[in-house]
Design a protein around this motif. Structure first.
Motif, PDB file in Angstrom:
ATOM      1  N   ALA A 197       0.837  -1.205   0.000  1.00 17.03           N
ATOM      2  CA  ALA A 197       0.000   0.000   0.000  1.00 17.03           C
ATOM      3  C   ALA A 197       0.869   1.251   0.000  1.00 17.03           C
ATOM      4  CB  ALA A 197      -0.911  -0.004   1.212  1.00 17.03           C
ATOM      5  N   ARG A 198       0.577   2.155  -0.932  1.00 19.28           N
ATOM      6  CA  ARG A 198       1.306   3.418  -0.999  1.00 19.28           C
ATOM      7  C   ARG A 198       0.370   4.599  -0.734  1.00 19.28           C
ATOM      8  NH1 ARG A 198       4.206  -0.111  -4.137  1.00 19.28           N
ATOM      9  NH2 ARG A 198       6.468   0.209  -4.201  1.00 19.28           N
ATOM     10  N   GLY A 199      -0.616   4.785  -1.566  1.00 20.36           N
ATOM     11  CA  GLY A 199      -1.559   5.870  -1.369  1.00 20.36           C
ATOM     12  C   GLY A 199      -2.905   5.340  -0.912  1.00 20.36           C
ATOM     13  N   VAL A 200      -3.583   6.092  -0.026  1.00 17.96           N
ATOM     14  CA  VAL A 200      -4.940   5.732   0.385  1.00 17.96           C
ATOM     15  C   VAL A 200      -5.848   6.933   0.203  1.00 17.96           C
ATOM     16  CG1 VAL A 200      -4.390   3.860   1.969  1.00 17.96           C
ATOM     17  CG2 VAL A 200      -4.283   6.208   2.800  1.00 17.96           C
ATOM     18  N   TYR A 201      -7.085   6.655  -0.211  1.00 17.35           N
ATOM     19  CA  TYR A 201      -8.087   7.698  -0.404  1.00 17.35           C
ATOM     20  C   TYR A 201      -9.440   7.133   0.011  1.00 17.35           C
ATOM     21  CZ  TYR A 201     -11.365  10.888  -2.643  1.00 17.35           C
ATOM     22  OH  TYR A 201     -12.396  11.765  -2.866  1.00 17.35           O
ATOM     23  N   ILE A 202     -10.266   7.957   0.670  1.00 16.62           N
ATOM     24  CA  ILE A 202     -11.593   7.546   1.090  1.00 16.62           C
ATOM     25  C   ILE A 202     -12.612   8.539   0.560  1.00 16.62           C
ATOM     26  CG2 ILE A 202     -13.112   7.090   3.050  1.00 16.62           C
ATOM     27  CD1 ILE A 202     -10.655   6.304   4.646  1.00 16.62           C
ATOM     28  N   ASP A 224      -1.576   0.414  -5.083  1.00 21.43           N
ATOM     29  CA  ASP A 224      -0.638  -0.675  -4.870  1.00 21.43           C
ATOM     30  C   ASP A 224       0.390  -0.625  -5.996  1.00 21.43           C
ATOM     31  OD1 ASP A 224       0.561  -3.022  -3.998  1.00 21.43           O
ATOM     32  OD2 ASP A 224      -1.288  -4.177  -3.904  1.00 21.43           O
ATOM     33  N   THR A 225       1.238  -1.628  -6.102  1.00 23.54           N
ATOM     34  CA  THR A 225       2.336  -1.598  -7.063  1.00 23.54           C
ATOM     35  C   THR A 225       1.871  -1.370  -8.496  1.00 23.54           C
ATOM     36  OG1 THR A 225       3.545  -3.117  -5.640  1.00 23.54           O
ATOM     37  CG2 THR A 225       4.359  -2.850  -7.885  1.00 23.54           C
ATOM     38  N   ALA A 226       0.951  -2.188  -8.956  1.00 20.58           N
ATOM     39  CA  ALA A 226       0.510  -2.096 -10.349  1.00 20.58           C
ATOM     40  C   ALA A 226      -0.994  -1.947 -10.474  1.00 20.58           C
ATOM     41  CB  ALA A 226       0.960  -3.339 -11.127  1.00 20.58           C
ATOM     42  N   ILE A 239      -3.416  -4.076 -13.811  1.00 18.39           N
ATOM     43  CA  ILE A 239      -3.409  -5.531 -13.948  1.00 18.39           C
ATOM     44  C   ILE A 239      -2.484  -6.103 -12.895  1.00 18.39           C
ATOM     45  CG2 ILE A 239      -2.917  -7.478 -15.482  1.00 18.39           C
ATOM     46  CD1 ILE A 239      -3.338  -5.515 -17.843  1.00 18.39           C
ATOM     47  N   LEU A 240      -2.986  -6.976 -12.063  1.00 17.91           N
ATOM     48  CA  LEU A 240      -2.236  -7.508 -10.932  1.00 17.91           C
ATOM     49  C   LEU A 240      -0.937  -8.149 -11.392  1.00 17.91           C
ATOM     50  CD1 LEU A 240      -2.329  -7.928  -7.863  1.00 17.91           C
ATOM     51  CD2 LEU A 240      -3.362 -10.174  -8.297  1.00 17.91           C
ATOM     52  N   GLN A 241       0.165  -7.734 -10.776  1.00 16.59           N
ATOM     53  CA  GLN A 241       1.507  -8.248 -11.036  1.00 16.59           C
ATOM     54  C   GLN A 241       1.908  -8.144 -12.510  1.00 16.59           C
ATOM     55  OE1 GLN A 241       1.426 -12.228  -9.297  1.00 16.59           O
ATOM     56  NE2 GLN A 241       1.958 -11.410  -7.289  1.00 16.59           N
ATOM     57  N   SER A 242       1.399  -7.086 -13.165  1.00 16.79           N
ATOM     58  CA  SER A 242       1.747  -6.855 -14.565  1.00 16.79           C
ATOM     59  C   SER A 242       1.930  -5.361 -14.791  1.00 16.79           C
ATOM     60  CB  SER A 242       0.655  -7.398 -15.499  1.00 16.79           C
ATOM     61  OG  SER A 242       0.972  -7.114 -16.858  1.00 16.79           O
ATOM     62  N   THR A 243       3.137  -4.873 -14.499  1.00 18.67           N
ATOM     63  CA  THR A 243       3.415  -3.459 -14.739  1.00 18.67           C
ATOM     64  C   THR A 243       3.618  -3.214 -16.231  1.00 18.67           C
ATOM     65  OG1 THR A 243       5.781  -3.801 -14.397  1.00 18.67           O
ATOM     66  CG2 THR A 243       4.481  -3.153 -12.478  1.00 18.67           C
ATOM     67  N   GLN A 286      -2.504  -0.364 -18.080  1.00 20.89           N
ATOM     68  CA  GLN A 286      -1.470  -0.772 -17.141  1.00 20.89           C
ATOM     69  C   GLN A 286      -0.949   0.411 -16.323  1.00 20.89           C
ATOM     70  OE1 GLN A 286       1.122  -2.658 -20.170  1.00 20.89           O
ATOM     71  NE2 GLN A 286       0.992  -4.527 -18.916  1.00 20.89           N
ATOM     72  N   LEU A 287      -0.353   0.076 -15.182  1.00 21.02           N
ATOM     73  CA  LEU A 287       0.267   1.056 -14.299  1.00 21.02           C
ATOM     74  C   LEU A 287       1.613   0.516 -13.864  1.00 21.02           C
ATOM     75  CD1 LEU A 287      -2.911   1.722 -12.111  1.00 21.02           C
ATOM     76  CD2 LEU A 287      -1.955   3.313 -13.785  1.00 21.02           C
ATOM     77  N   ASN A 288       2.467   1.421 -13.371  1.00 16.47           N
ATOM     78  CA  ASN A 288       3.786   0.996 -12.918  1.00 16.47           C
ATOM     79  C   ASN A 288       4.179   1.773 -11.659  1.00 16.47           C
ATOM     80  OD1 ASN A 288       6.397   0.108 -12.567  1.00 16.47           O
ATOM     81  ND2 ASN A 288       7.014   0.402 -14.694  1.00 16.47           N
ATOM     82  N   THR A 289       3.981   1.137 -10.521  1.00 17.19           N
ATOM     83  CA  THR A 289       4.332   1.679  -9.212  1.00 17.19           C
ATOM     84  C   THR A 289       3.499   2.921  -8.910  1.00 17.19           C
ATOM     85  OG1 THR A 289       6.573   0.858  -9.613  1.00 17.19           O
ATOM     86  CG2 THR A 289       6.243   2.214  -7.673  1.00 17.19           C
TER      87      THR A 289
END
Length: 317
Positions: A33-38, A48-50, A68-72, A78-81
């Protein structure tokens, strides 16, 4: 803490939280977990990571709503970090995509995004480029967002409906990297306060400090920490990351290097620790390299406990 406040959500009272955390997500579901928003429905979003996770109020299982889970990667799905996430009043979701040097917008729950800021590689410092964006903050009308351009030691402003290639406006940090009030040093967290000159509160991860900066001004004002000095007493910070400000200008600072959350009452540079005991660990009263915080409608506090791979909830007392 006995200072009174009017919270981000208009709740008055004493600033006190249970110091024993409740784990709402852990490594059985998320990675880091890096960023949180409510949002206003108390739905929790986690960068999360990706991927971006969504946990509905009172639910126990999160679902992936972007990436996509575990697919940067760098295509539109897609996302990367990822570093931060925000959902506007129309349900559009925004994500800072760190290693892709861009901010992605997912419209109306689409799994394909458009780029609202930054050109996807190569990195750069032009007004239409970003270099390792971390956190962002939105104004109260959701007209603009301000993104921390960590690699360029600056803060950029963009129209919320901007698209790939649009120029941003440089609003803070323009004079290299040092620990004076005319520069930023590894900026990380940011919070916008519309009630006072649209001021920005910016954490200097590399400078162990917090600055208050009016957008477009040539300098800011240090409001917490000693510039360039890391420490663990009540007046010092060590690699601060996330930050939130209530309507009385009390500051909640994620003191990442000290594994704690610090509360600075308005106009006070001496803090009280409200979560974490200052020692890295995974007990219910400890944190390990936390990154960000968010509050629900009852002012319960959620912390991205990054190196423990979990999100902790601290109940408002």
């Amino acid at each position: 803490m006995n200072c009174l406040f009017l919270s981000l959500l208009g709740i008055s009272g004493n600033l006190q939280w249970n110091t024993t955390g409740i784990t709402v997500l852990d490594t059985s579901q998320i990675i880091s977990a890096r960023g949180v928003y409510i949002d206003s429905n108390n739905t929790l979003y986690v960068a999360d990571t990706a991927v971006i996770w969504r946990l509905l109020n009172n639910a126990t299982n999160a679902t992936i709503v972007a990436g996509i889970l575990q697919s940067t990667g760098s295509n539109s799905s897609q996302l990367n970090t990822t570093q931060d996430v925000y959902v506007d009043r129309y349900g559009n979701m925004y994500v800072t995509d760190y290693f892709n040097n861009r901010v992605q917008k997912f419209i109306n729950r689409s799994t394909d995004a458009i780029t609202t800021a930054g050109i996807n590689l190569p990195v750069g410092s032009a007004l239409n480029q970003l270099y390792r964006p971390t956190c962002f903050t939105f104004d109260s009308t959701e007209t603009y967002f301000y993104v921390v351009d960590y690699g360029n030691n600056r803060v950029m402003r963009y129209l919320i409906n901007s698209s790939t290639g649009d120029n941003g406006t440089l609003v803070a940090g323009r004079n290299g990297t040092d620990n004076t009030n005319i520069s930023l040093n590894g900026p990380s967290g940011i919070h916008h306060v519309s009630s006072i000159n649209n001021d920005l509160f910016i954490t200097n991860y590399g400078g162990h400090s917090v600055l208050r900066w009016t957008p477009g001004a040539s300098s800011g004002t240090f409001v917490a920490g000693q510039p360039g000095v890391a420490g663990s007493n009540s007046t010092l910070l060590n690699q601060p990351r996330g930050i939130k400000i209530d309507n009385y200008l009390n500051m909640f600072v994620v003191d990442s290097g000290n594994h704690r959350i610090q509360l600075f009452c308005v106009n006070n540079q001496t803090a009280t620790t409200i979560a974490g005991n200052g020692i890295a660990g995974n007990s219910t009263m400890q944190l390990n390299g936390p990154r960000s915080i968010a509050f629900d409608t009852n002012m319960n506090m959620y912390v991205a406990d990054t190196l423990n791979g979990r999100v902790q909830k601290f109940l408002k007392l």
